[in-house]
Design a protein around this motif. Structure first.
Motif, PDB file in Angstrom:
ATOM      1  N   ASP A  76       0.834  -1.199   0.000  1.00 28.21           N
ATOM      2  CA  ASP A  76       0.000   0.000   0.000  1.00 28.21           C
ATOM      3  C   ASP A  76       0.877   1.263   0.000  1.00 28.21           C
ATOM      4  O   ASP A  76       1.860   1.328   0.756  1.00 28.21           O
ATOM      5  CB  ASP A  76      -0.897  -0.028   1.252  1.00 28.21           C
ATOM      6  N   PRO A  77       0.584   2.257  -0.850  1.00 27.23           N
ATOM      7  CA  PRO A  77      -0.608   2.431  -1.694  1.00 27.23           C
ATOM      8  C   PRO A  77      -0.447   1.917  -3.131  1.00 27.23           C
ATOM      9  O   PRO A  77      -1.296   2.207  -3.978  1.00 27.23           O
ATOM     10  CB  PRO A  77      -0.766   3.954  -1.694  1.00 27.23           C
ATOM     11  N   LEU A  78       0.619   1.171  -3.406  1.00 22.96           N
ATOM     12  CA  LEU A  78       0.858   0.684  -4.754  1.00 22.96           C
ATOM     13  C   LEU A  78      -0.191  -0.363  -5.146  1.00 22.96           C
ATOM     14  O   LEU A  78      -0.534  -1.234  -4.351  1.00 22.96           O
ATOM     15  CB  LEU A  78       2.253   0.044  -4.806  1.00 22.96           C
ATOM     16  N   ARG A  79      -0.690  -0.273  -6.368  1.00 23.68           N
ATOM     17  CA  ARG A  79      -1.639  -1.246  -6.900  1.00 23.68           C
ATOM     18  C   ARG A  79      -1.145  -1.688  -8.274  1.00 23.68           C
ATOM     19  O   ARG A  79      -1.435  -1.047  -9.290  1.00 23.68           O
ATOM     20  CB  ARG A  79      -3.044  -0.647  -7.016  1.00 23.68           C
ATOM     21  N   LEU A  80      -0.373  -2.763  -8.286  1.00 22.33           N
ATOM     22  CA  LEU A  80       0.195  -3.251  -9.535  1.00 22.33           C
ATOM     23  C   LEU A  80      -0.702  -4.299 -10.181  1.00 22.33           C
ATOM     24  O   LEU A  80      -1.517  -4.929  -9.496  1.00 22.33           O
ATOM     25  CB  LEU A  80       1.564  -3.888  -9.269  1.00 22.33           C
ATOM     26  N   PRO A  81      -0.560  -4.523 -11.489  1.00 24.23           N
ATOM     27  CA  PRO A  81      -1.133  -5.742 -12.068  1.00 24.23           C
ATOM     28  C   PRO A  81      -0.608  -6.936 -11.278  1.00 24.23           C
ATOM     29  O   PRO A  81       0.591  -6.996 -10.951  1.00 24.23           O
ATOM     30  CB  PRO A  81      -0.603  -5.733 -13.501  1.00 24.23           C
ATOM     31  N   THR A  82      -1.481  -7.870 -10.945  1.00 27.02           N
ATOM     32  CA  THR A  82      -1.100  -8.932 -10.010  1.00 27.02           C
ATOM     33  C   THR A  82      -1.778 -10.243 -10.348  1.00 27.02           C
ATOM     34  O   THR A  82      -2.971 -10.274 -10.657  1.00 27.02           O
ATOM     35  CB  THR A  82      -1.491  -8.535  -8.568  1.00 27.02           C
ATOM     36  N   ALA A  83      -1.000 -11.321 -10.278  1.00 29.85           N
ATOM     37  CA  ALA A  83      -1.546 -12.677 -10.278  1.00 29.85           C
ATOM     38  C   ALA A  83      -1.385 -13.211  -8.861  1.00 29.85           C
ATOM     39  O   ALA A  83      -0.258 -13.356  -8.371  1.00 29.85           O
ATOM     40  CB  ALA A  83      -0.807 -13.569 -11.271  1.00 29.85           C
ATOM     41  N   GLY A  84      -2.487 -13.463  -8.191  1.00 27.59           N
ATOM     42  CA  GLY A  84      -2.455 -13.970  -6.827  1.00 27.59           C
ATOM     43  C   GLY A  84      -2.763 -15.453  -6.783  1.00 27.59           C
ATOM     44  O   GLY A  84      -3.341 -16.018  -7.719  1.00 27.59           O
ATOM     45  N   GLN A  85      -2.342 -16.092  -5.710  1.00 28.34           N
ATOM     46  CA  GLN A  85      -2.595 -17.520  -5.492  1.00 28.34           C
ATOM     47  C   GLN A  85      -2.162 -18.342  -6.715  1.00 28.34           C
ATOM     48  O   GLN A  85      -2.896 -19.178  -7.223  1.00 28.34           O
ATOM     49  CB  GLN A  85      -4.068 -17.754  -5.149  1.00 28.34           C
ATOM     50  N   HIS A  86      -0.944 -18.045  -7.183  1.00 31.56           N
ATOM     51  CA  HIS A  86      -0.342 -18.766  -8.315  1.00 31.56           C
ATOM     52  C   HIS A  86      -1.169 -18.625  -9.593  1.00 31.56           C
ATOM     53  O   HIS A  86      -1.185 -19.522 -10.439  1.00 31.56           O
ATOM     54  CB  HIS A  86      -0.136 -20.240  -7.969  1.00 31.56           C
ATOM     55  N   GLY A  87      -1.841 -17.505  -9.746  1.00 33.31           N
ATOM     56  CA  GLY A  87      -2.598 -17.251 -10.956  1.00 33.31           C
ATOM     57  C   GLY A  87      -4.057 -17.612 -10.883  1.00 33.31           C
ATOM     58  O   GLY A  87      -4.799 -17.430 -11.858  1.00 33.31           O
ATOM     59  N   ALA A  88      -4.523 -18.110  -9.739  1.00 38.97           N
ATOM     60  CA  ALA A  88      -5.942 -18.455  -9.599  1.00 38.97           C
ATOM     61  C   ALA A  88      -6.824 -17.205  -9.588  1.00 38.97           C
ATOM     62  O   ALA A  88      -8.008 -17.273  -9.902  1.00 38.97           O
ATOM     63  CB  ALA A  88      -6.167 -19.264  -8.330  1.00 38.97           C
ATOM     64  N   GLU A  89      -6.244 -16.062  -9.201  1.00 39.48           N
ATOM     65  CA  GLU A  89      -6.948 -14.784  -9.302  1.00 39.48           C
ATOM     66  C   GLU A  89      -6.001 -13.794  -9.957  1.00 39.48           C
ATOM     67  O   GLU A  89      -4.780 -13.875  -9.784  1.00 39.48           O
ATOM     68  CB  GLU A  89      -7.385 -14.285  -7.918  1.00 39.48           C
ATOM     69  N   MET A  90      -6.545 -12.883 -10.747  1.00 45.39           N
ATOM     70  CA  MET A  90      -5.705 -11.958 -11.488  1.00 45.39           C
ATOM     71  C   MET A  90      -6.320 -10.565 -11.540  1.00 45.39           C
ATOM     72  O   MET A  90      -7.531 -10.401 -11.589  1.00 45.39           O
ATOM     73  CB  MET A  90      -5.480 -12.457 -12.929  1.00 45.39           C
ATOM     74  N   ARG A  91      -5.422  -9.580 -11.540  1.00 48.82           N
ATOM     75  CA  ARG A  91      -5.805  -8.198 -11.859  1.00 48.82           C
ATOM     76  C   ARG A  91      -4.882  -7.778 -13.003  1.00 48.82           C
ATOM     77  O   ARG A  91      -3.665  -7.661 -12.816  1.00 48.82           O
ATOM     78  CB  ARG A  91      -5.624  -7.285 -10.643  1.00 48.82           C
ATOM     79  N   LEU A  92      -5.452  -7.582 -14.164  1.00 51.38           N
ATOM     80  CA  LEU A  92      -4.664  -7.224 -15.339  1.00 51.38           C
ATOM     81  C   LEU A  92      -4.320  -5.742 -15.299  1.00 51.38           C
ATOM     82  O   LEU A  92      -4.492  -5.092 -14.279  1.00 51.38           O
ATOM     83  CB  LEU A  92      -5.431  -7.605 -16.607  1.00 51.38           C
ATOM     84  N   GLY A  93      -3.805  -5.224 -16.392  1.00 47.02           N
ATOM     85  CA  GLY A  93      -3.359  -3.837 -16.396  1.00 47.02           C
ATOM     86  C   GLY A  93      -4.506  -2.845 -16.304  1.00 47.02           C
ATOM     87  O   GLY A  93      -5.689  -3.202 -16.353  1.00 47.02           O
ATOM     88  N   GLY A  94      -4.148  -1.565 -16.169  1.00 50.16           N
ATOM     89  CA  GLY A  94      -5.153  -0.520 -16.087  1.00 50.16           C
ATOM     90  C   GLY A  94      -5.870  -0.523 -14.757  1.00 50.16           C
ATOM     91  O   GLY A  94      -5.328  -0.905 -13.727  1.00 50.16           O
TER      92      GLY A  94
END
Length: 256
Positions: A76-94
């Motif tokens: 925090d406060p950084l919010r990067l594109p992220t693959a969590g739980q080995h890719g089971a959940e994802m937040r792509l760009g933008g």
């Protein structure tokens, strides 16, 4: 049992403007702690990551076994594109929200694992929602026995969950989803598409990420002694942090 030779070491390459950089977190950016909730994030690292993200045009992502929510809290406060739980959940760009990519092991199986592991002293169960991690850093001698017990619980459940090894941890995760698949998803989407993928990781759980970036013409940069055919590029997480810090410092000096 023969002793494995330490892997050959190489000097990590200088980052290039056309990279898409994928970073594991624990053991790669952060020093390993006794418990997952005890890790420390240097405040200077958050600023370094922010500046590095700008340098790569936004093409910098976390690819971690942690949940996206945990990573947002840690950095925090950084919010990067992220693959969590080995890719089971994802937040792509933008500014797109996080999304669940696969279904998790059932609540019944997760509870069965928690109940069984609670009978074993110094074993920590971390239910992440889409995956379940069983940490045994305090009892390393239990590794094989825990693996056998967890495999039996999965088989008895009739579910198609996968059992994955890490550093003093076993993770029960959805089948057919790993860090390599996460990287592939990122690379099909802006701002990563068309760039050269580079993956930095320290654990056997990162092997799929290494393989995928190499398949896509990119670079795998292991941290520490993984005993893989790939040469180690960094001694530890501190070396990765120093490398990123020097990179962004060079940008300010016009040395990119």
């Amino acid at each position: 049992m023969p002793t494995l030779a330490a892997p050959t070491r190489i000097d990590p390459p200088l980052p290039a403007a056309d990279w898409a950089l994928f970073l594991d977190v624990d053991g790669t950016l952060l020093d390993i702690a006794e418990r997952p909730d005890e890790v420390a994030v240097p405040r200077t690292l958050i600023e370094t990551l922010r500046r590095a993200t700008d340098a790569f045009g936004g093409a910098l992502a976390f690819v971690s076994g942690r949940t996206i929510a945990e990573l947002d809290q840690l950095f925090d406060p950084l919010r990067l594109p992220t693959a969590g739980q080995h890719g089971a959940e994802m937040r792509l760009g933008g500014t797109r929200p996080a999304m669940r990519v696969v279904e998790s092991p059932s609540a019944a199986l997760r509870q069965t694992i928690a109940n069984a592991m609670s009978q074993i002293a110094d074993v920590l169960v971390e239910d992440k929602g889409l995956t379940v991690a069983v940490h045994y850093r305090a009892r390393p001698e239990l590794g094989d026995a825990l693996a056998a017990q967890l495999a039996a619980l999965i088989q008895e459940s009739g579910e198609t969950a996968d059992l994955m090894a890490g550093k003093f941890v076993w993770e029960v995760r959805p089948m057919h989803r790993d860090k390599g698949q996460a990287v592939k998803s990122f690379m099909a989407d802006a701002p990563f598409k068309g760039r050269r993928p580079v993956f930095i990781g320290d654990d056997v759980t990162d092997a799929d990420g290494f393989a995928m970036v190499e398949q896509l013409g990119g670079i795998a940069l292991p941290v520490g002694d993984l005993h893989t055919p790939r040469a180690a590029a960094f001694h530890d997480a501190a070396a990765v942090r120093d490398w990123l810090r020097d990179f962004v410092a060079g940008l300010e000096g016009g040395a990119s």
